[in-house]
Write a protein that holds these residues in place. Structure first.
Motif, PDB file in Angstrom:
ATOM      1  N   THR A  60      54.709  19.698  50.801  1.00 43.99           N
ATOM      2  CA  THR A  60      54.149  20.992  50.433  1.00 43.99           C
ATOM      3  C   THR A  60      54.189  21.936  51.630  1.00 43.99           C
ATOM      4  O   THR A  60      54.355  21.508  52.775  1.00 43.99           O
ATOM      5  N   GLU A  61      54.004  23.221  51.346  1.00 41.34           N
ATOM      6  CA  GLU A  61      53.951  24.229  52.403  1.00 41.34           C
ATOM      7  C   GLU A  61      53.052  25.373  51.959  1.00 41.34           C
ATOM      8  O   GLU A  61      52.836  25.579  50.761  1.00 41.34           O
ATOM      9  N   ALA A  62      52.511  26.099  52.933  1.00 44.28           N
ATOM     10  CA  ALA A  62      51.649  27.240  52.637  1.00 44.28           C
ATOM     11  C   ALA A  62      52.039  28.405  53.537  1.00 44.28           C
ATOM     12  O   ALA A  62      52.349  28.207  54.723  1.00 44.28           O
ATOM     13  N   HIS A  63      52.012  29.613  52.967  1.00 43.38           N
ATOM     14  CA  HIS A  63      52.441  30.801  53.703  1.00 43.38           C
ATOM     15  C   HIS A  63      51.629  32.018  53.269  1.00 43.38           C
ATOM     16  O   HIS A  63      51.066  32.047  52.168  1.00 43.38           O
ATOM     17  N   HIS A  64      51.606  33.051  54.132  1.00 42.51           N
ATOM     18  CA  HIS A  64      51.213  34.374  53.673  1.00 42.51           C
ATOM     19  C   HIS A  64      52.303  34.852  52.705  1.00 42.51           C
ATOM     20  O   HIS A  64      53.500  34.624  52.949  1.00 42.51           O
ATOM     21  N   PRO A  65      51.932  35.523  51.631  1.00 38.93           N
ATOM     22  CA  PRO A  65      52.917  35.816  50.580  1.00 38.93           C
ATOM     23  C   PRO A  65      54.183  36.519  51.045  1.00 38.93           C
ATOM     24  O   PRO A  65      55.288  36.033  50.806  1.00 38.93           O
ATOM     25  N   LEU A  66      54.060  37.659  51.698  1.00 40.87           N
ATOM     26  CA  LEU A  66      55.265  38.410  52.020  1.00 40.87           C
ATOM     27  C   LEU A  66      56.056  37.793  53.166  1.00 40.87           C
ATOM     28  O   LEU A  66      57.230  38.118  53.353  1.00 40.87           O
ATOM     29  N   GLU A  67      55.437  36.868  53.898  1.00 38.96           N
ATOM     30  CA  GLU A  67      56.177  36.124  54.912  1.00 38.96           C
ATOM     31  C   GLU A  67      57.155  35.140  54.281  1.00 38.96           C
ATOM     32  O   GLU A  67      58.103  34.683  54.939  1.00 38.96           O
ATOM     33  N   TYR A  68      56.931  34.825  53.001  1.00 43.40           N
ATOM     34  CA  TYR A  68      57.754  33.797  52.375  1.00 43.40           C
ATOM     35  C   TYR A  68      59.215  34.207  52.265  1.00 43.40           C
ATOM     36  O   TYR A  68      60.110  33.362  52.262  1.00 43.40           O
ATOM     37  N   ARG A  69      59.470  35.512  52.195  1.00 40.37           N
ATOM     38  CA  ARG A  69      60.859  35.977  52.122  1.00 40.37           C
ATOM     39  C   ARG A  69      61.617  35.756  53.437  1.00 40.37           C
ATOM     40  O   ARG A  69      62.835  35.736  53.457  1.00 40.37           O
ATOM     41  N   HIS A  70      60.870  35.581  54.537  1.00 45.56           N
ATOM     42  CA  HIS A  70      61.487  35.548  55.865  1.00 45.56           C
ATOM     43  C   HIS A  70      61.887  34.117  56.243  1.00 45.56           C
ATOM     44  O   HIS A  70      61.431  33.578  57.262  1.00 45.56           O
TER      45      HIS A  70
END
Length: 317
Positions: A213-223
């Motif tokens: 699994t992984e967790a991210h800030h939403p808009l960072e996910y595109r990067h």
């Protein structure tokens, strides 16, 4: 229904029993929220909530605070410490409390156990009773410490909040099993105080189901991370009401690339309505993430009462 599931479903009356005993932060003093494992993820949400309510704060893992506090807070600042530990015996958290008091810092403890090492090394303690059947995996206790942290930050958590969380869990329940079928790549997205809860959802799923699994800030996910999205992906999107529009665009993009999206508070393959504001939303959504982990584990034939390589209390000799 196993004991893990009972603990998730039966936690809500415990929320309404929490007594903060008029414990609150000093708005003029920096606060460091310390924890380990689940507790440091909960600490992240608490720190964000404190900042949003005018108390400068940050979350730090227990051993990091003991060994290199200057890397997180300038040595010229003398913060107050909020230490989180379900058992009150986690070695790194207790050590952080001991070292903090040795340095003359005020320590507040949030725990779910009486007469512990953490309580003995704190200036004040708030105790919450967790579910009697809670095992190694933290469920009700995680929610309770988050609840205490939100109230500590000055956020109103009421019986209506509890009711909203229980209703959201009931709404999610029949949707989860079909959603996870055939999925092996799990992503949790959340902004602001929801980021710590996204990290906790990711950890919970790892512990319970041995999933990557992984967790991210939403808009960072595109990067970068979005490169992994395909037809095996399931994204748990914890929508923040302040950024619903831009997060919805991302969710549409992810679904277009083959992912299923559990939209909690916004659009998705399955969308769950959340009316509560961003201040209490981290608490309201957390039980859904706990039940999600239980269902993924069950789909893989795993027993969440005996997660691999884990113990209920992490102590280091």
């Amino acid at each position: 229904m196993n004991a893990t599931e009972r603990g998730i479903r039966e936690q809500f009356p415990l929320w309404n029993q929490v007594d903060m005993q008029d414990v609150h932060p000093d708005p003029e003093t920096f606060t460091v929220v310390v924890g380990c494992g689940t507790s440091v993820h909960i600490a992240d949400s608490i720190a964000a909530s404190l900042n949003a309510n005018g108390v400068f704060s940050r979350a730090v893992a227990g051993n990091e605070w003991t060994r290199r506090p200057q890397d997180y807070v300038p040595s010229s600042i003398r913060p107050n410490i909020l230490a989180l530990s379900r058992s009150g015996e986690s070695t790194e958290t207790v050590a952080a409390a001991i070292e903090s008091r040795k340095n003359g810092l005020h320590v507040t403890a949030f725990t779910c156990a009486e007469e512990t090492s953490l309580e003995k090394n704190a200036d004040e303690t708030v105790l919450a009773e967790t579910h009697a059947e809670e095992g190694i995996v933290m469920t009700a206790s995680a929610s309770l410490m988050l609840l205490m942290g939100l109230r500590y930050a000055g956020i109103s958590v009421t019986p209506e909040t509890t009711k909203a969380a229980e209703e959201l869990l009931d709404a999610a329940d029949p949707q989860l099993k079909g959603l996870i079928e055939g999925r092996s790549h799990f992503v949790f997205l959340g902004a602001g105080a929801l980021y710590g809860v996204a990290r906790e959802g990711s950890l919970k799923l790892q512990e319970m189901s041995l999933s990557q699994t992984e967790a991210h800030h939403p808009l960072e996910y595109r990067h970068g991370p979005i490169s992994l999205i395909d037809e095996s992906s399931l994204v748990v999107f914890l929508y923040h009401p302040d950024t619903l529009e831009e997060e919805s665009i991302l969710a549409k993009d992810l679904m277009g690339k083959g992912a299923r999206v559990l939209g909690i508070g916004g659009p998705g393959t399955v969308s769950l309505s959340v009316k509560e504001g961003g201040d209490v939303r981290p608490l309201v959504v957390l039980p859904v993430l706990q039940l999600f982990g239980e269902y993924v584990a069950r789909s893989k034939g795993l027993d969440t009462l005996a997660p691999r390589h884990l113990t209920k209390v992490v102590t280091i000799a």
